[in-house]
Write a protein that holds these residues in place. Structure first.
Motif, PDB file in Angstrom:
ATOM      1  N   VAL A 156      17.964  45.955  24.641  1.00  0.00           N
ATOM      2  CA  VAL A 156      17.829  44.801  25.186  1.00  0.00           C
ATOM      3  C   VAL A 156      16.702  44.601  26.377  1.00  0.00           C
ATOM      4  CG1 VAL A 156      19.972  43.375  26.153  1.00  0.00           C
ATOM      5  CG2 VAL A 156      20.321  45.520  24.122  1.00  0.00           C
ATOM      6  N   GLU A 157      16.058  43.584  26.365  1.00  0.00           N
ATOM      7  CA  GLU A 157      15.101  43.291  27.630  1.00  0.00           C
ATOM      8  C   GLU A 157      16.104  42.390  28.002  1.00  0.00           C
ATOM      9  OE1 GLU A 157      14.122  43.481  24.146  1.00  0.00           O
ATOM     10  OE2 GLU A 157      13.485  45.606  23.855  1.00  0.00           O
ATOM     11  N   LYS A 158      15.451  42.735  29.217  1.00  0.00           N
ATOM     12  CA  LYS A 158      15.502  41.237  29.735  1.00  0.00           C
ATOM     13  C   LYS A 158      13.905  41.054  30.680  1.00  0.00           C
ATOM     14  CE  LYS A 158      16.578  41.641  34.601  1.00  0.00           C
ATOM     15  NZ  LYS A 158      17.219  41.714  35.834  1.00  0.00           N
ATOM     16  N   ILE A 159      13.576  39.631  31.117  1.00  0.00           N
ATOM     17  CA  ILE A 159      12.575  39.340  31.106  1.00  0.00           C
ATOM     18  C   ILE A 159      12.493  39.138  32.844  1.00  0.00           C
ATOM     19  CG2 ILE A 159      10.717  36.895  31.675  1.00  0.00           C
ATOM     20  CD1 ILE A 159      10.594  38.743  28.373  1.00  0.00           C
ATOM     21  N   GLU A 160      11.341  40.076  33.025  1.00  0.00           N
ATOM     22  CA  GLU A 160      11.599  40.022  34.650  1.00  0.00           C
ATOM     23  C   GLU A 160      10.511  38.885  35.185  1.00  0.00           C
ATOM     24  OE1 GLU A 160      10.593  43.595  36.280  1.00  0.00           O
ATOM     25  OE2 GLU A 160      12.992  44.346  36.758  1.00  0.00           O
ATOM     26  N   LYS A 161       9.605  38.744  34.896  1.00  0.00           N
ATOM     27  CA  LYS A 161       8.589  37.571  35.567  1.00  0.00           C
ATOM     28  C   LYS A 161       7.891  37.670  34.069  1.00  0.00           C
ATOM     29  CE  LYS A 161       4.828  38.027  38.940  1.00  0.00           C
ATOM     30  NZ  LYS A 161       4.075  39.076  40.676  1.00  0.00           N
ATOM     31  N   VAL A 162       7.143  36.079  34.892  1.00  0.00           N
ATOM     32  CA  VAL A 162       6.477  35.569  33.543  1.00  0.00           C
ATOM     33  C   VAL A 162       5.513  34.357  34.368  1.00  0.00           C
ATOM     34  CG1 VAL A 162       5.890  33.979  31.741  1.00  0.00           C
ATOM     35  CG2 VAL A 162       8.123  35.034  31.866  1.00  0.00           C
ATOM     36  N   GLU A 163       3.989  35.088  34.196  1.00  0.00           N
ATOM     37  CA  GLU A 163       3.253  33.605  34.661  1.00  0.00           C
ATOM     38  C   GLU A 163       2.324  33.539  33.502  1.00  0.00           C
ATOM     39  OE1 GLU A 163       0.386  35.807  38.043  1.00  0.00           O
ATOM     40  OE2 GLU A 163       2.328  37.562  38.169  1.00  0.00           O
ATOM     41  N   THR A 164       2.322  32.281  33.425  1.00  0.00           N
ATOM     42  CA  THR A 164       1.842  31.385  32.362  1.00  0.00           C
ATOM     43  C   THR A 164       0.288  31.909  31.385  1.00  0.00           C
ATOM     44  OG1 THR A 164       3.730  29.845  32.257  1.00  0.00           O
ATOM     45  CG2 THR A 164       1.930  29.694  31.053  1.00  0.00           C
ATOM     46  N   GLY A 165       0.368  32.377  30.439  1.00  0.00           N
ATOM     47  CA  GLY A 165      -0.362  32.848  29.999  1.00  0.00           C
ATOM     48  C   GLY A 165      -2.139  33.815  30.962  1.00  0.00           C
ATOM     49  N   ARG A 166      -1.082  34.613  31.688  1.00  0.00           N
ATOM     50  CA  ARG A 166      -1.940  35.562  32.388  1.00  0.00           C
ATOM     51  C   ARG A 166      -0.924  36.845  32.161  1.00  0.00           C
ATOM     52  NH1 ARG A 166      -6.353  34.459  35.544  1.00  0.00           N
ATOM     53  NH2 ARG A 166      -6.208  32.651  36.418  1.00  0.00           N
ATOM     54  N   SER A 167       0.454  36.782  32.819  1.00  0.00           N
ATOM     55  CA  SER A 167       1.603  38.396  32.372  1.00  0.00           C
ATOM     56  C   SER A 167       2.672  38.104  31.959  1.00  0.00           C
ATOM     57  CB  SER A 167       0.971  38.832  33.880  1.00  0.00           C
ATOM     58  OG  SER A 167       1.739  38.231  34.147  1.00  0.00           O
ATOM     59  N   VAL A 168       3.285  38.628  31.418  1.00  0.00           N
ATOM     60  CA  VAL A 168       5.464  38.661  31.048  1.00  0.00           C
ATOM     61  C   VAL A 168       5.277  40.289  31.383  1.00  0.00           C
ATOM     62  CG1 VAL A 168       4.846  39.426  28.668  1.00  0.00           C
ATOM     63  CG2 VAL A 168       6.585  38.140  30.058  1.00  0.00           C
ATOM     64  N   THR A 169       6.998  40.656  31.962  1.00  0.00           N
ATOM     65  CA  THR A 169       7.116  42.303  32.341  1.00  0.00           C
ATOM     66  C   THR A 169       8.912  41.616  31.733  1.00  0.00           C
ATOM     67  OG1 THR A 169       5.535  42.203  34.039  1.00  0.00           O
ATOM     68  CG2 THR A 169       7.645  43.353  34.426  1.00  0.00           C
ATOM     69  N   TYR A 170       8.838  42.732  31.372  1.00  0.00           N
ATOM     70  CA  TYR A 170      10.679  42.876  30.511  1.00  0.00           C
ATOM     71  C   TYR A 170      10.372  44.341  31.180  1.00  0.00           C
ATOM     72  CZ  TYR A 170       9.148  45.387  26.743  1.00  0.00           C
ATOM     73  OH  TYR A 170       8.747  46.096  25.704  1.00  0.00           O
ATOM     74  N   GLU A 171      12.633  44.461  31.253  1.00  0.00           N
ATOM     75  CA  GLU A 171      12.916  45.260  31.361  1.00  0.00           C
ATOM     76  C   GLU A 171      14.038  45.626  31.164  1.00  0.00           C
ATOM     77  OE1 GLU A 171      15.625  48.173  35.314  1.00  0.00           O
ATOM     78  OE2 GLU A 171      14.134  46.747  35.751  1.00  0.00           O
ATOM     79  N   VAL A 172      14.204  46.876  30.243  1.00  0.00           N
ATOM     80  CA  VAL A 172      15.069  47.944  28.774  1.00  0.00           C
ATOM     81  C   VAL A 172      16.522  47.329  29.830  1.00  0.00           C
ATOM     82  CG1 VAL A 172      15.900  49.030  27.375  1.00  0.00           C
ATOM     83  CG2 VAL A 172      14.004  48.534  27.727  1.00  0.00           C
ATOM     84  N   ILE A 173      17.332  46.833  29.437  1.00  0.00           N
ATOM     85  CA  ILE A 173      18.895  47.008  30.574  1.00  0.00           C
ATOM     86  C   ILE A 173      20.145  47.423  29.887  1.00  0.00           C
ATOM     87  CG2 ILE A 173      18.116  45.003  31.710  1.00  0.00           C
ATOM     88  CD1 ILE A 173      19.603  43.487  30.602  1.00  0.00           C
ATOM     89  N   GLY A 174      19.259  47.892  28.486  1.00  0.00           N
ATOM     90  CA  GLY A 174      20.749  48.628  27.572  1.00  0.00           C
ATOM     91  C   GLY A 174      19.917  48.582  25.997  1.00  0.00           C
ATOM     92  N   GLY A 175      20.797  49.597  24.870  1.00  0.00           N
ATOM     93  CA  GLY A 175      20.502  50.409  24.750  1.00  0.00           C
ATOM     94  C   GLY A 175      19.617  52.109  24.018  1.00  0.00           C
ATOM     95  N   ASP A 176      19.296  52.082  23.470  1.00  0.00           N
ATOM     96  CA  ASP A 176      18.610  53.797  23.123  1.00  0.00           C
ATOM     97  C   ASP A 176      17.753  53.828  24.410  1.00  0.00           C
ATOM     98  OD1 ASP A 176      20.400  53.864  20.638  1.00  0.00           O
ATOM     99  OD2 ASP A 176      18.215  53.856  19.289  1.00  0.00           O
ATOM    100  N   LEU A 177      16.883  52.767  24.499  1.00  0.00           N
ATOM    101  CA  LEU A 177      16.120  53.159  25.300  1.00  0.00           C
ATOM    102  C   LEU A 177      16.186  53.585  26.774  1.00  0.00           C
ATOM    103  CD1 LEU A 177      12.540  50.710  24.543  1.00  0.00           C
ATOM    104  CD2 LEU A 177      13.088  53.181  24.904  1.00  0.00           C
ATOM    105  N   LYS A 178      17.080  52.856  27.447  1.00  0.00           N
ATOM    106  CA  LYS A 178      18.459  52.735  28.788  1.00  0.00           C
ATOM    107  C   LYS A 178      18.314  53.957  28.534  1.00  0.00           C
ATOM    108  CE  LYS A 178      19.794  51.020  32.123  1.00  0.00           C
ATOM    109  NZ  LYS A 178      18.889  50.509  33.272  1.00  0.00           N
ATOM    110  N   GLU A 179      19.280  54.521  27.675  1.00  0.00           N
ATOM    111  CA  GLU A 179      19.791  56.119  27.751  1.00  0.00           C
ATOM    112  C   GLU A 179      18.228  57.204  27.894  1.00  0.00           C
ATOM    113  OE1 GLU A 179      21.846  56.331  24.457  1.00  0.00           O
ATOM    114  OE2 GLU A 179      22.908  54.517  23.926  1.00  0.00           O
ATOM    115  N   MET A 180      17.555  56.675  27.760  1.00  0.00           N
ATOM    116  CA  MET A 180      16.282  57.548  27.570  1.00  0.00           C
ATOM    117  C   MET A 180      15.859  57.845  28.531  1.00  0.00           C
ATOM    118  SD  MET A 180      15.380  58.045  23.232  1.00  0.00           S
ATOM    119  CE  MET A 180      15.309  56.653  23.611  1.00  0.00           C
ATOM    120  N   TYR A 181      15.371  56.380  28.570  1.00  0.00           N
ATOM    121  CA  TYR A 181      14.118  56.465  30.078  1.00  0.00           C
ATOM    122  C   TYR A 181      15.324  54.973  31.154  1.00  0.00           C
ATOM    123  CZ  TYR A 181      11.481  58.016  26.523  1.00  0.00           C
ATOM    124  OH  TYR A 181      10.823  58.800  25.190  1.00  0.00           O
ATOM    125  N   ASP A 182      15.482  55.830  32.204  1.00  0.00           N
ATOM    126  CA  ASP A 182      15.857  54.344  33.532  1.00  0.00           C
ATOM    127  C   ASP A 182      14.842  54.331  34.672  1.00  0.00           C
ATOM    128  OD1 ASP A 182      17.748  52.168  34.759  1.00  0.00           O
ATOM    129  OD2 ASP A 182      19.031  53.962  34.660  1.00  0.00           O
TER     130      ASP A 182
END
Length: 94
Positions: A9-35
């Motif tokens: 489960v991801e949450k979009i943190e920041k969007v710069e249209t046409g430049r970048s998008v950043t998201y953070e994992v907030i749930g699921g398997d990845l959250k258990e392995m990396y935080d």
């Protein structure tokens, strides 16, 4: 050792249209392995040939291992590359 992620489960943190998008994992398997586990896709415009817009796409993952004996997320590189290739069919505005 887990070789794949069943759920994330991801949450979009920041969007710069046409430049970048950043998201953070907030749930699921990845959250258990990396935080935290945060990903940024950046698109750097370059001059194109024949009036075609082009860009350099970059991927950056920031993570901290949560569970002992959890290896770095090597398979994430493959997933990121597939994601970036999906942009071949879209024109990014900048």
């Amino acid at each position: 050792i887990r070789n794949y992620v069943k759920e994330s489960v991801e949450k979009i943190e920041k969007v710069e249209t046409g430049r970048s998008v950043t998201y953070e994992v907030i749930g699921g398997d990845l959250k258990e392995m990396y935080d935290p586990y945060r990903v940024t896709f950046s698109f750097i415009p370059i001059e194109g040939d024949n009036n075609v817009n082009k860009c350099i796409a970059e991927w950056k993952a920031e993570f901290k291992v949560s569970a002992p004996a959890t290896p770095p997320p090597e398979k994430a590189k493959d997933a990121a590359l597939r994601f970036l290739k999906s942009f071949d069919n879209f024109q990014l505005s900048y």
